[in-house]
Design an enzyme around this catalytic site. Sequence first.
Site, PDB file in Angstrom:
ATOM      1  N   LYS A 178       0.831  -1.203   0.000  1.00  0.00           N
ATOM      2  CA  LYS A 178       0.000   0.000   0.000  1.00  0.00           C
ATOM      3  C   LYS A 178       0.868   1.257   0.000  1.00  0.00           C
ATOM      4  O   LYS A 178       0.597   2.218  -0.718  1.00  0.00           O
ATOM      5  CB  LYS A 178      -0.936  -0.017   1.227  1.00  0.00           C
ATOM      6  CG  LYS A 178      -2.074  -1.030   1.073  1.00  0.00           C
ATOM      7  CD  LYS A 178      -2.813  -1.349   2.364  1.00  0.00           C
ATOM      8  CE  LYS A 178      -3.803  -2.490   2.108  1.00  0.00           C
ATOM      9  NZ  LYS A 178      -4.479  -2.987   3.306  1.00  0.00           N
ATOM     10  N   GLN A 181      -4.783  -1.939   9.519  1.00  0.00           N
ATOM     11  CA  GLN A 181      -4.696  -3.253   8.878  1.00  0.00           C
ATOM     12  C   GLN A 181      -5.312  -4.337   9.770  1.00  0.00           C
ATOM     13  O   GLN A 181      -5.013  -4.406  10.965  1.00  0.00           O
ATOM     14  CB  GLN A 181      -3.226  -3.582   8.554  1.00  0.00           C
ATOM     15  CG  GLN A 181      -3.008  -4.853   7.772  1.00  0.00           C
ATOM     16  CD  GLN A 181      -3.560  -4.795   6.349  1.00  0.00           C
ATOM     17  OE1 GLN A 181      -3.685  -3.743   5.735  1.00  0.00           O
ATOM     18  NE2 GLN A 181      -3.930  -5.951   5.815  1.00  0.00           N
ATOM     19  N   ASP A 191     -11.123   2.606   3.960  1.00  0.00           N
ATOM     20  CA  ASP A 191     -11.468   1.182   3.830  1.00  0.00           C
ATOM     21  C   ASP A 191     -12.966   0.995   3.559  1.00  0.00           C
ATOM     22  O   ASP A 191     -13.386  -0.069   3.086  1.00  0.00           O
ATOM     23  CB  ASP A 191     -11.159   0.455   5.151  1.00  0.00           C
ATOM     24  CG  ASP A 191      -9.919  -0.416   5.093  1.00  0.00           C
ATOM     25  OD1 ASP A 191      -9.597  -0.912   3.996  1.00  0.00           O
ATOM     26  OD2 ASP A 191      -9.304  -0.608   6.145  1.00  0.00           O
TER      27      ASP A 191
HETATM   28  N1  GUN Z   1      -6.953  -7.149   5.786  1.00  0.00           N
HETATM   29  C1  GUN Z   1      -7.232  -7.847   4.669  1.00  0.00           C
HETATM   30  N2  GUN Z   1      -7.859  -7.050   3.773  1.00  0.00           N
HETATM   31  C2  GUN Z   1      -7.964  -5.828   4.336  1.00  0.00           C
HETATM   32  C3  GUN Z   1      -8.498  -4.581   3.899  1.00  0.00           C
HETATM   33  O1  GUN Z   1      -9.034  -4.431   2.793  1.00  0.00           O
HETATM   34  N3  GUN Z   1      -8.393  -3.552   4.782  1.00  0.00           N
HETATM   35  C4  GUN Z   1      -7.834  -3.699   6.003  1.00  0.00           C
HETATM   36  N4  GUN Z   1      -7.806  -2.625   6.797  1.00  0.00           N
HETATM   37  N5  GUN Z   1      -7.323  -4.826   6.438  1.00  0.00           N
HETATM   38  C5  GUN Z   1      -7.388  -5.889   5.604  1.00  0.00           C
END
Ligand code: GUN
Length: 283
Positions: A53, A97, A120
């Site tokens: 990211k 995350q 998100d």
């Molecule tokens: N863990 C796995 N996929 C995601 C996501 O799209 N966002 C977040 N914050 N954590 C994740």
Amino acid sequence: MVAEVISGRDLSMKLKAEMKQEIDTLKERGIIPHLTVVLVGDDPASRSYVSGKKKASNEIGMSSEIIELPESVSEVELLKVINRLNQDSTVHGILVQLPLPVQINVQHIIESIDPKKDVDGFHPINIGKMMTGEDTFLPCTPYGIMTMLHSKNISIEGKHAVVIGRSNIVGKPVGQLLLNENATVTYCHSKTKDLKAFTKLADILVVAIGKPNVITKDYLKEGAVVIDVGINRLSDGTLTGDVDFKSASEVASYITPVPRGVGPMTITMLLHNTIKAAKGLVK
Ligand code: GUN
């Protein structure tokens, strides 16, 4: 039939080039979109996603930072960090995350993020807006899937979409987005009896099971559009989806590969949401 591959990598590259230009324009107006990612603990998969990211943010000229907290961090401490980020006007997007360690209530954390910075799209306010079709941050993986379908002008209205998986991150929201575009939606999950009886009826099949190569051509209707959300690492180190790509390609009209399918689109839509936040478009 040999299915046409929908490359998430190619589409991501195109979208990222467009976003880079948009960021250049925003910078001229003194706005530098900024994403803050919070990583708790040392899970290698989470660490790898988070660095992906940050790398993608930097590639398009966006500012980003990773805040790393120890596995032992308390919920109160994490809430304090989020509160500080909520107050900081230079931070446009906040992503914590997942998964989080057991001592932390995930829902408390999601609900503590300012909905205007919730890139998100997990905050209940934003989920509600998605359900009612209001403009908001859409969850990144479902949004990426819809963008892939749109990129190939695949018609959704009146189609039977079958979603396997009902997680809050993928299954539930992707079904809702398909419904918003007038698909007839069926949800299947681990308790579904006779999965094949449902998948055989799918014009669009979204697969988020989390087990390698489960869906073969025997599960598909001729000409189905197959979206594979799975990322499974096999013992030899290779990545594979939940769909048996080779077999399914013989029957599907369109199919997404793994890797280079839905995965890169998830990050791309996160960047899109962060730009949207920086522009103040979600109230
Ligand atoms: N863990 C796995 N996929 C995601 C996501 O799209 N966002 C977040 N914050 N954590 C994740």
